[in-house]
Design a protein around this motif. Structure first.
Motif, short mmCIF file in Angstrom:
data_model
loop_
_atom_site.label_atom_id
_atom_site.label_comp_id
_atom_site.label_asym_id
_atom_site.label_seq_id
_atom_site.Cartn_x
_atom_site.Cartn_y
_atom_site.Cartn_z
N ASP A 124 27.97 -5.03 -13.73
CA ASP A 124 27.60 -5.55 -13.45
C ASP A 124 26.78 -5.11 -12.72
OD1 ASP A 124 29.36 -5.32 -11.68
OD2 ASP A 124 28.62 -6.97 -10.03
N LEU A 125 26.68 -4.44 -11.76
CA LEU A 125 26.01 -3.51 -11.04
C LEU A 125 25.07 -1.97 -12.33
CD1 LEU A 125 27.91 -2.49 -7.00
CD2 LEU A 125 25.70 -4.03 -7.92
N ALA A 126 25.99 -2.02 -13.04
CA ALA A 126 25.90 -0.99 -14.09
C ALA A 126 24.88 -1.39 -14.72
CB ALA A 126 26.47 -0.34 -14.80
N GLN A 127 24.97 -2.37 -15.56
CA GLN A 127 23.75 -3.29 -15.91
C GLN A 127 22.63 -3.72 -15.17
OE1 GLN A 127 25.70 -7.11 -17.00
NE2 GLN A 127 24.98 -6.88 -18.58
N ASN A 128 22.89 -4.09 -14.05
CA ASN A 128 21.27 -3.87 -13.03
C ASN A 128 20.25 -2.57 -13.29
OD1 ASN A 128 22.37 -6.49 -12.75
ND2 ASN A 128 22.97 -6.60 -10.57
N ILE A 129 21.07 -1.57 -13.55
CA ILE A 129 20.73 -0.33 -12.92
C ILE A 129 20.06 -0.40 -14.68
CG2 ILE A 129 21.13 1.90 -12.82
CD1 ILE A 129 22.75 1.91 -10.68
N TYR A 130 20.29 -0.12 -15.79
CA TYR A 130 20.20 -0.56 -16.95
C TYR A 130 19.16 -1.51 -16.87
CZ TYR A 130 23.99 2.71 -18.85
OH TYR A 130 25.11 3.31 -18.83
N THR A 131 18.59 -2.18 -16.53
CA THR A 131 18.07 -3.74 -16.51
C THR A 131 17.16 -3.03 -15.95
OG1 THR A 131 19.23 -5.69 -16.39
CG2 THR A 131 16.91 -6.04 -15.79
N VAL A 132 16.12 -2.18 -14.62
CA VAL A 132 15.85 -1.10 -13.48
C VAL A 132 15.37 -0.59 -14.32
CG1 VAL A 132 14.79 -0.39 -11.29
CG2 VAL A 132 16.72 -2.80 -11.51
N ALA A 160 24.55 4.40 -13.26
CA ALA A 160 25.18 3.03 -13.96
C ALA A 160 26.47 3.64 -15.09
CB ALA A 160 24.11 2.90 -15.13
N VAL A 161 26.12 4.71 -14.55
CA VAL A 161 27.92 5.45 -15.86
C VAL A 161 28.66 5.32 -14.68
CG1 VAL A 161 28.86 7.51 -16.54
CG2 VAL A 161 26.88 6.60 -17.53
#
Length: 100
Positions: A23-31, A13-14
């Motif tokens: 947007d991809l980082a945010q998705n990873i944090y959500t998962v 994510a970082v």
């Protein structure tokens, strides 16, 4: 969940965030938040804060406020140490919430 796997997700994510893909980082944090046990309050708070910071940069003020508030609930002691950094934003968010 193995801590190594979670650590790898956060590192990814970082990297996405640094390379212009918030947007991809945010998705990873959500998962990662979905997989993280509730008992991991400090880690949960940091992930929420990271995801909220991305939301703020993407002009999603409500999402940023929600994540900041959740981070403060997940680990209140740690959140108090952040007060100086986020207090103005948090206070503004509280005023916005009160007016809804």
């Amino acid at each position: 969940m193995e801590k190594d796997y979670l650590h790898e997700m956060i590192e990814q994510a970082v990297l996405f965030e640094r390379n212009g893909h918030p947007d991809l980082a945010q998705n990873i944090y959500t998962v990662a938040l979905q997989l993280l046990p509730e008992s991991e309050g400090r880690v949960r708070a940091r992930l929420l804060l990271s995801r909220g910071a991305i939301a703020y940069r993407l002009h999603n003020t409500q999402g940023a406020f929600n994540d900041l508030a959740a981070a403060m609930q997940a680990d209140p002691e740690w959140a108090r140490s952040l007060k100086g950094d986020f207090s103005k934003f948090y206070e503004e968010g509280c005023r916005c919430q009160d007016s809804l």
